[in-house]
Structure formats: structure tokens, C-alpha cells
Design a protein around this motif. Structure first.
Motif, PDB file in Angstrom:
ATOM      1  N   ARG A  81     -46.272 134.113  84.613  1.00 10.28           N
ATOM      2  CA  ARG A  81     -46.189 135.022  85.766  1.00 10.28           C
ATOM      3  C   ARG A  81     -45.049 134.665  86.707  1.00 10.28           C
ATOM      4  O   ARG A  81     -44.623 135.475  87.523  1.00 10.28           O
ATOM      5  CB  ARG A  81     -47.520 135.006  86.515  1.00 10.28           C
ATOM      6  CG  ARG A  81     -48.660 135.685  85.758  1.00 10.28           C
ATOM      7  CD  ARG A  81     -49.995 135.465  86.417  1.00 10.28           C
ATOM      8  NE  ARG A  81     -50.392 134.053  86.351  1.00 10.28           N
ATOM      9  CZ  ARG A  81     -51.575 133.592  86.771  1.00 10.28           C
ATOM     10  NH1 ARG A  81     -52.461 134.441  87.285  1.00 10.28           N
ATOM     11  NH2 ARG A  81     -51.856 132.307  86.682  1.00 10.28           N
ATOM     12  N   GLU A  82     -44.526 133.430  86.579  1.00  7.38           N
ATOM     13  CA  GLU A  82     -43.395 133.011  87.409  1.00  7.38           C
ATOM     14  C   GLU A  82     -42.053 133.423  86.822  1.00  7.38           C
ATOM     15  O   GLU A  82     -41.022 133.317  87.481  1.00  7.38           O
ATOM     16  CB  GLU A  82     -43.402 131.490  87.570  1.00  7.38           C
ATOM     17  CG  GLU A  82     -44.658 130.895  88.175  1.00  7.38           C
ATOM     18  CD  GLU A  82     -44.587 129.389  88.205  1.00  7.38           C
ATOM     19  OE1 GLU A  82     -43.616 128.849  88.782  1.00  7.38           O
ATOM     20  OE2 GLU A  82     -45.480 128.729  87.625  1.00  7.38           O
ATOM     21  N   LEU A  83     -42.074 133.891  85.563  1.00 10.54           N
ATOM     22  CA  LEU A  83     -40.827 134.091  84.828  1.00 10.54           C
ATOM     23  C   LEU A  83     -39.849 135.008  85.554  1.00 10.54           C
ATOM     24  O   LEU A  83     -38.658 134.699  85.673  1.00 10.54           O
ATOM     25  CB  LEU A  83     -41.144 134.647  83.434  1.00 10.54           C
ATOM     26  CG  LEU A  83     -39.953 134.852  82.505  1.00 10.54           C
ATOM     27  CD1 LEU A  83     -39.256 133.527  82.221  1.00 10.54           C
ATOM     28  CD2 LEU A  83     -40.416 135.494  81.194  1.00 10.54           C
ATOM     29  N   ASN A  84     -40.324 136.111  86.038  1.00 12.67           N
ATOM     30  CA  ASN A  84     -39.432 137.096  86.667  1.00 12.67           C
ATOM     31  C   ASN A  84     -39.074 136.756  88.108  1.00 12.67           C
ATOM     32  O   ASN A  84     -38.311 137.490  88.745  1.00 12.67           O
ATOM     33  CB  ASN A  84     -40.061 138.485  86.595  1.00 12.67           C
ATOM     34  CG  ASN A  84     -40.179 138.991  85.164  1.00 12.67           C
ATOM     35  OD1 ASN A  84     -39.333 138.695  84.321  1.00 12.67           O
ATOM     36  ND2 ASN A  84     -41.246 139.728  84.886  1.00 12.67           N
ATOM     37  N   HIS A  85     -39.622 135.663  88.623  1.00 15.05           N
ATOM     38  CA  HIS A  85     -39.331 135.251  89.998  1.00 15.05           C
ATOM     39  C   HIS A  85     -38.331 134.101  90.066  1.00 15.05           C
ATOM     40  O   HIS A  85     -37.981 133.662  91.161  1.00 15.05           O
ATOM     41  CB  HIS A  85     -40.627 134.861  90.712  1.00 15.05           C
ATOM     42  CG  HIS A  85     -41.637 135.961  90.784  1.00 15.05           C
ATOM     43  ND1 HIS A  85     -41.487 137.073  91.581  1.00 15.05           N
ATOM     44  CD2 HIS A  85     -42.804 136.137  90.112  1.00 15.05           C
ATOM     45  CE1 HIS A  85     -42.524 137.881  91.423  1.00 15.05           C
ATOM     46  NE2 HIS A  85     -43.346 137.329  90.537  1.00 15.05           N
ATOM     47  N   LEU A  86     -37.875 133.625  88.900  1.00 13.68           N
ATOM     48  CA  LEU A  86     -36.891 132.544  88.857  1.00 13.68           C
ATOM     49  C   LEU A  86     -35.563 133.075  88.336  1.00 13.68           C
ATOM     50  O   LEU A  86     -35.529 133.936  87.443  1.00 13.68           O
ATOM     51  CB  LEU A  86     -37.369 131.413  87.945  1.00 13.68           C
ATOM     52  CG  LEU A  86     -38.502 130.514  88.473  1.00 13.68           C
ATOM     53  CD1 LEU A  86     -38.918 129.522  87.389  1.00 13.68           C
ATOM     54  CD2 LEU A  86     -38.050 129.774  89.725  1.00 13.68           C
ATOM     55  N   PRO A  87     -34.457 132.568  88.854  1.00 14.57           N
ATOM     56  CA  PRO A  87     -33.146 132.951  88.319  1.00 14.57           C
ATOM     57  C   PRO A  87     -33.048 132.545  86.844  1.00 14.57           C
ATOM     58  O   PRO A  87     -33.639 131.524  86.437  1.00 14.57           O
ATOM     59  CB  PRO A  87     -32.160 132.154  89.179  1.00 14.57           C
ATOM     60  CG  PRO A  87     -32.917 131.782  90.409  1.00 14.57           C
ATOM     61  CD  PRO A  87     -34.338 131.630  89.994  1.00 14.57           C
ATOM     62  N   PRO A  88     -32.331 133.308  86.026  1.00 10.08           N
ATOM     63  CA  PRO A  88     -32.232 132.991  84.598  1.00 10.08           C
ATOM     64  C   PRO A  88     -31.756 131.570  84.322  1.00 10.08           C
ATOM     65  O   PRO A  88     -32.214 130.933  83.365  1.00 10.08           O
ATOM     66  CB  PRO A  88     -31.228 134.031  84.073  1.00 10.08           C
ATOM     67  CG  PRO A  88     -31.333 135.165  85.035  1.00 10.08           C
ATOM     68  CD  PRO A  88     -31.614 134.545  86.365  1.00 10.08           C
ATOM     69  N   GLU A  89     -30.825 131.062  85.159  1.00  8.58           N
ATOM     70  CA  GLU A  89     -30.270 129.725  84.920  1.00  8.58           C
ATOM     71  C   GLU A  89     -31.265 128.608  85.235  1.00  8.58           C
ATOM     72  O   GLU A  89     -30.960 127.427  85.038  1.00  8.58           O
ATOM     73  CB  GLU A  89     -28.990 129.530  85.730  1.00  8.58           C
ATOM     74  CG  GLU A  89     -29.172 129.579  87.243  1.00  8.58           C
ATOM     75  CD  GLU A  89     -29.097 130.974  87.817  1.00  8.58           C
ATOM     76  OE1 GLU A  89     -28.990 131.103  89.049  1.00  8.58           O
ATOM     77  OE2 GLU A  89     -29.141 131.941  87.018  1.00  8.58           O
ATOM     78  N   GLN A  90     -32.471 128.961  85.671  1.00  8.99           N
ATOM     79  CA  GLN A  90     -33.495 127.957  85.951  1.00  8.99           C
ATOM     80  C   GLN A  90     -34.678 128.045  84.984  1.00  8.99           C
ATOM     81  O   GLN A  90     -35.733 127.466  85.226  1.00  8.99           O
ATOM     82  CB  GLN A  90     -34.000 128.101  87.390  1.00  8.99           C
ATOM     83  CG  GLN A  90     -32.959 127.805  88.447  1.00  8.99           C
ATOM     84  CD  GLN A  90     -33.512 127.941  89.860  1.00  8.99           C
ATOM     85  OE1 GLN A  90     -34.725 127.957  90.065  1.00  8.99           O
ATOM     86  NE2 GLN A  90     -32.614 128.046  90.832  1.00  8.99           N
ATOM     87  N   VAL A  91     -34.478 128.739  83.873  1.00  6.43           N
ATOM     88  CA  VAL A  91     -35.578 128.977  82.929  1.00  6.43           C
ATOM     89  C   VAL A  91     -35.231 128.442  81.548  1.00  6.43           C
ATOM     90  O   VAL A  91     -34.137 128.693  81.028  1.00  6.43           O
ATOM     91  CB  VAL A  91     -35.903 130.481  82.830  1.00  6.43           C
ATOM     92  CG1 VAL A  91     -36.953 130.734  81.745  1.00  6.43           C
ATOM     93  CG2 VAL A  91     -36.383 131.017  84.174  1.00  6.43           C
TER      94      VAL A  91
END
Length: 593
Positions: A321-331
């Protein structure tokens, strides 16, 4: 190879193997100490018989039986994933018919490690043969999760490397080996005929991620005391030199991660805990949080963390559920599906069919695993789909993102020289691997007549320091399709391949149940054969052919339903073969009206 042709008993000691002098005393059982000699099982007139129920001449379904007198043990019971010519099949497991006849002898099952090709058949085996199982903590942890899924109970007995288990006349010591899964072990199997070293899957990694190196000291101890036979992993026998350390992958990932701007998806086997640990470490160093994707990945990571084999902090892991709340470069996503398995997490992402994870242009996908033989085309299609989504893909052929967990030629030679076996038998590999491994053993100095070569079902018999292949027993493959085990055989697979290649034609005919007269049809419905809307004229001709054939039959002949079906089938097969050179499956349906 007959027992009569074998050389007399001998013990090797000291010097290079090819130049060892042969002693005249009987070949001794390996001893750990003076006190163990009294505990050794007494010698009988029975030979030690070794039978591969799977894994010799193929990759997967590894299962080896050791039988002496009234005692029998199994080493591993694995599965194989289906080939392209097995449509609809979920898994392939060994045929346990031979074991069924000896169920009262079975004393236990010993596991070398937790890969599917070594433990995957156990949920099916244990339903019929409940017996104690022995393995290391992570191996049993992974197995326990599978057994819960299949609702199968089992007597699981955890052991540690250098522990010894006694099962009937057999005494088995677990020996630490490095592999691509944590807690791998070889087995030293002591019987009244002598000691057999069963390596399982191994490599000689001198810098493993967890610091647990292959226990060469214990192998050498057995070599000094006397080894009757060495059964050794053949998977990587075609590779020269040494297999690169697992730690090398971490270094390669450490160089790659800082160069990636979008999200990173690393696909690996869920059982490769060392790989997961290294990905998590690199992700943490790169400022990325980790999302676990795929049921087996989540389960195996949970098991490994609980047992202390993985050190990943709760803060590093993220919820989907956190996936779309983090910038791509932090995933960073660690996922299953590296082999392109249908419906696996990565395949659904590649097909844009995953509910929560969508690939964006600039994302990076790393396939950190070796291609299993037979999966090459599937993996190639997976890579193509990933590129279509705009991802940058790294895999074994273009990047150094995977190393093997199996020993290469120099490591295989070293294992032979350390254990100094009287006889050698290659295991775990396709037939060419077994042949090449046997040749490698002869180069090391093991005499040709003592380098055995067997495939599934052949009984390798050891008696009084001689060895021979004495007979062949019933073995084979059992197909698992859904909840059905063994109800799909070669006939069913042949029909499925026929349907897949040529399609099906259903012919519906109505016959008066009182007079036997032909009164309706034929109606023709096809699936996977021709597109009916565009082939009406062609199908109409087929109907006329059937109608003319039936008109020529007498009422008495029409009353014989089997004969009618045969006439319809033959008429249409000839027509389809002559007109468009196709062979669809023709299924006549007779309706009594």
C-alpha cells in the motif's frame, strides 16, 4: 558390469589416487571413533542396493533409495516443472510404485536442502508413506510451509551439520555444503558394506554470504578412513574451472543499483536466501525500501527471518500500500517469476495484469537466476514483454547478476580427491552430464571399471567390495494436474497435444431410437481447427460427406452406435487430410431421438 568381473577388495591410502597401493584386508566401514565401531550394524548376506527413482538422466525429481536387507531410506523427494509438451500439467513427481512394494522397510527420509527439485514431491509422498523426515532447520521450515498448504502432517526432525542419525542399519552424518540455498548438506551414509558419500547439490564457495563454507575437513576425514562410493552432483560438469562465489553477485548488484533511476525489480528463486539478503543490503545502501512480491517469496523470507537466516529490519520492508506513495528511485521489489512461470508475480507485471504493480518507462528488471533447461523460450518471451513495457532488463546473458550454486570441474575433481572413493557414480544431471562426469572421474585416476553409470530404475548393487548394475526396477513420472495425482497419463497428454496442435471437430448426429433411422444432422462444431464464420462452405462440404456416408448404411448398421462413430471419424479424417492436410480430433456424438 558383473560382480564376477570386479577386482578384489582394496583400501586406498595416501599419495595420488592413480598410484595408491591396494591393501589386502576387507574394505572397512568408516568410523568416527573407536566407540562407533561397536555400534555398526552387523554384516549380512544382503548387498547394499542404490536405486534412483528420479534425477539420473534428467534435471529435477531427485529421489534416491538406499536399501540393505530389511531397511530402506530415501534421500530427497523432488518434483520437476512440466515441459512444453505436457499441456495442463502442474508438476511432475517420481513414480513410487517400487517403494510401495517395500513400504514396511522405509525407515526415514533424509533431505539435502530445500529446493523444489529435492523436496517438492514430499506432500504427495507422505500421504501414502508417513515416515520420519530429517533435515536442517531452513529445509524443514520451507517444507513445513508446503505441507500446511497441502494439509499434510509429518514427523519433522531438525538436525545440524555433523549430527548423526541412525535409521535401521544405516548411520547418516549430515555434512555442511555451500549451495544457492542456506543449510545445504551432503550425507555420509554408513552401511554394513561401507560408507557412501551423497553430495546433494554443492559448490566450494570460499567466501559464502553467511560464512558457512563446505566442510572439506569432514569429507577428508571420511576419505582417510575409507569411502566405498561417491555419488556426486553433475549439474555443472560442462563448466571448466571453479564456480564464482555468491558474494560476487552482491558486488555486481552494488555497482548496478546506483545507476538505476526508476524502480528496481529483482526476480530470484524464493529459496535463495543469500540472494535475497544481498539484494536487501544493496537496496538499503542505495536508499531504497524493499517490497516482497509473490506468495513463496513472502513465505520463505518470513521463515528465514524467524529462524535467523535473514537479517532484514522491519523498517526496510514496505507494504504494497506504500508503493504509490514513494518515489520510484526509493523502491526495490524482490519478486518471484524469474523462470516465466504462468501466473507468477513477474509475468503478471510484464503482461500489465498485476493489480498493484505497473511497470513504467525507466524501471529496471533484474533476472537474478539461471535459466532452467527447457524454460529458455518462456524466459525469452518474458524479457520481450518487459521491454515492451519500457523497462531495462538485466539477465545472466548480458549482466553478471547470477552465479551458479553447483560445482564446476575443478571443484568436482577436488571432491573426488578428498573423499578418495573406491567407486564413483555421477548423479543429478541429464545423461550427457553423467557421461562427462564419469569421464572426469577417470581423468582424476579412478579406474574405469569403478566409474559406474546408471539411470533411473537401474539398481546399483554393492557387495563385498564389488559393484554391479544388477537389474532394472519400475520407475517413471507421475503427473499432477490440479487435485489429480496420476490420473493424467501419456494417453491423456497425447490427446491434449493433439488438441493443441490440430484442434477438435464435434459432429452431432440424431438417430431414431426405435427404428435406427438417420433423422438429424450432421451438425459440425469446431474448436481450434477453422474459424467457422469464415469457413461455412468448407464445413458444409464436410457435412455432405458425412451425410452421404451415412445414407449408404443400412438401418441395422445405423443401430450400431460404435460403427456409426467409426464411419464418421474415418470419413472426416480422410476429407480433412486430403483437402487441407490437417488432422483434427474428430468426436462424433450420437443423439437417440
Amino acid at each position: 558390469m558383473n560382480a564376477d568381473s570386479k577386482e578384489t577388495a582394496a583400501v586406498y591410502s595416501g599419495g595420488e589416487q592413480g598410484g595408491k597401493e591396494e591393501a589386502t584386508q576387507a574394505y572397512p566401514a568408516v568410523r568416527q571413533g573407536a566407540s562407533d565401531e561397536a555400534n555398526a550394524a552387523p554384516r549380512s548376506n544382503s548387498p547394499l542396493r542404490i536405486v534412483a527413482l528420479g534425477g539420473l538422466g534428467e534435471i529435477g525429481i531427485n529421489c534416491m533409495a538406499y536399501e540393505y536387507g530389511d531397511d530402506l531410506i530415501l534421500v530427497d523427494a523432488g518434483l520437476m516443472f512440466p515441459d512444453a509438451d505436457m499441456p495442463g500439467v502442474d508438476y511432475v513427481i517420481p513414480d513410487f510404485s517400487w517403494l510401495r512394494e517395500r513400504a514396511d522397510k522405509l525407515r526415514g527420509i533424509l533431505l539435502t536442502h530445500g529446493h523444489e527439485d529435492h523436496i517438492g514431491a514430499l506432500p504427495f509422498l507422505l500421504r501414502e508413506f508417513p515416515t520420519p523426515i530429517y533435515g536442517t532447520a531452513l529445509t524443514l521450515g520451507i517444507l513445513e510451509g508446503k505441507l500446511l498448504e497441502y494439509k499434510v502432517e509429518a514427523d519433522l526432525n531438525p538436525v545440524q551439520p555433523r549430527d548423526t542419525v541412525t535409521l535401521g542399519c544405516f548411520q547418516i552424518e549430515f555434512i555442511r555444503v555451500a549451495h544457492s540455498v542456506v543449510d545445504g548438506c551432503a550425507l555420509a551414509i554408513r552401511s554394513p558394506e561401507g560408507v557412501v558419500i551423497h553430495t546433494g547439490d554443492f559448490k566450494l564457495d570460499q567466501t559464502p554470504v553467511d560464512g558457512e563454507v563446505t566442510d572439506l575437513g569432514t569429507f577428508a576425514r571420511y576419505g582417510d578412513q575409507g569411502v566405498l562410493a561417491l555419488l556426486s552432483d553433475s549439474t555443472n560438469v560442462e563448466r571448466e574451472g571453479y564456480t564464482i562465489s555468491e558474494r560476487y553477485v552482491g558486488e555486481a548488484l552494488g555497482d548496478l543499483f546506483p545507476k538505476c533511476k526508476g524502480r528496481i525489480i529483482v526476480a530470484a528463486f524464493s529459496s535463495n536466501i543469500h540472494r535475497v539478503q544481498q539484494v536487501a543490503d544493496v537496496a538499503a545502501a542505495s536508499g531504497r525500501k524493499v517490497l516482497l512480491n509473490g506468495r513463496s517469496m513472502v513465505n520463505n523470507v518470513r521463515i528465514a527471518r524467524n529462524l535467523g537466516y535473514l537479517t532484514i529490519s522491519d523498517d526496510l520492508l514496505m507494504d504494497i500500500r506504500e508503493l504509490n506513495h514513494l518515489p520510484p528511485e526509493q523502491v526495490c521489489i524482490i519478486s518471484t517469476g524469474s523462470q516465466g512461470e504462468p501466473m507468477s508475480a513477474l509475468v503478471r507485471i510484464a503482461m500489465d495484469d498485476h493489480k498493484q504493480i505497473k511497470l513504467e518507462k525507466g524501471d529496471t528488471v533484474i533476472l537474478s537466476s539461471r535459466n532452467i533447461p527447457g524454460n529458455e523460450r518462456t524466459i525469452s518471451e518474458l524479457i520481450n514483454h518487459l521491454y515492451r513495457r519500457g523497462a531495462d532488463v538485466h539477465h545472466e546473458k548480458v549482466s553478471e547478476v547470477h552465479v551458479s550454486g553447483h560445482a564446476s570441474q575443478e571443484e568436482l575433481k577436488l571432491m573426488m580427491n578428498i573423499t578418495q572413493p573406491r567407486f564413483f557414480l555421477p548423479i543429478h544431471g541429464e545423461y550427457r552430464h553423467l557421461v562427462l562426469h564419469r569421464r572426469l572421474a577417470m581423468k582424476v585416476g579412478i579406474p574405469e571399471e569403478r566409474c559406474l553409470l546408471a539411470v533411473n530404475g537401474e539398481v546399483v548393487s554393492f557387495y563385498n567390495n564389488t559393484a554391479c548394475i544388477e537389474e532394472t526396477v519400475e520407475t517413471g513420472r507421475v503427473f499432477v494436474d490440479g487435485k489429480g495425482v496420476g490420473d493424467v497419463g501419456e494417453v491423456v497428454l497425447k490427446d491434449r497435444r493433439h488438441l493443441a496442435e490440430d484442434g477438435m471437430v464435434l459432429v452431432i448426429i440424431g438417430i431414431n431410437q426405435h427404428t435406427g433411422e438417420f433423422i438429424y444432422g450432421p451438425e459440425i462444431v469446431s474448436r481450434g481447427f477453422v474459424f467457422e464464420d469464415e469457413s461455412q462452405a468448407y464445413l458444409q462440404t464436410a457435412k455432405e460427406m458425412v451425410r452421404e456416408a451415412l445414407k449408404e448404411l443400412s438401418v441395422e448398421f445405423l443401430a450400431d452406435r460404435d460403427e456409426v462413430r467409426q464411419i464418421v471419424r474415418q470419413t472426416l479424417k480422410r476429407f480433412f487430410k486430403k483437402s487441407i492436410e490437417r488432422r483434427p480430433m474428430v468426436l462424433p456424438v450420437i443423439l437417440e431421438m
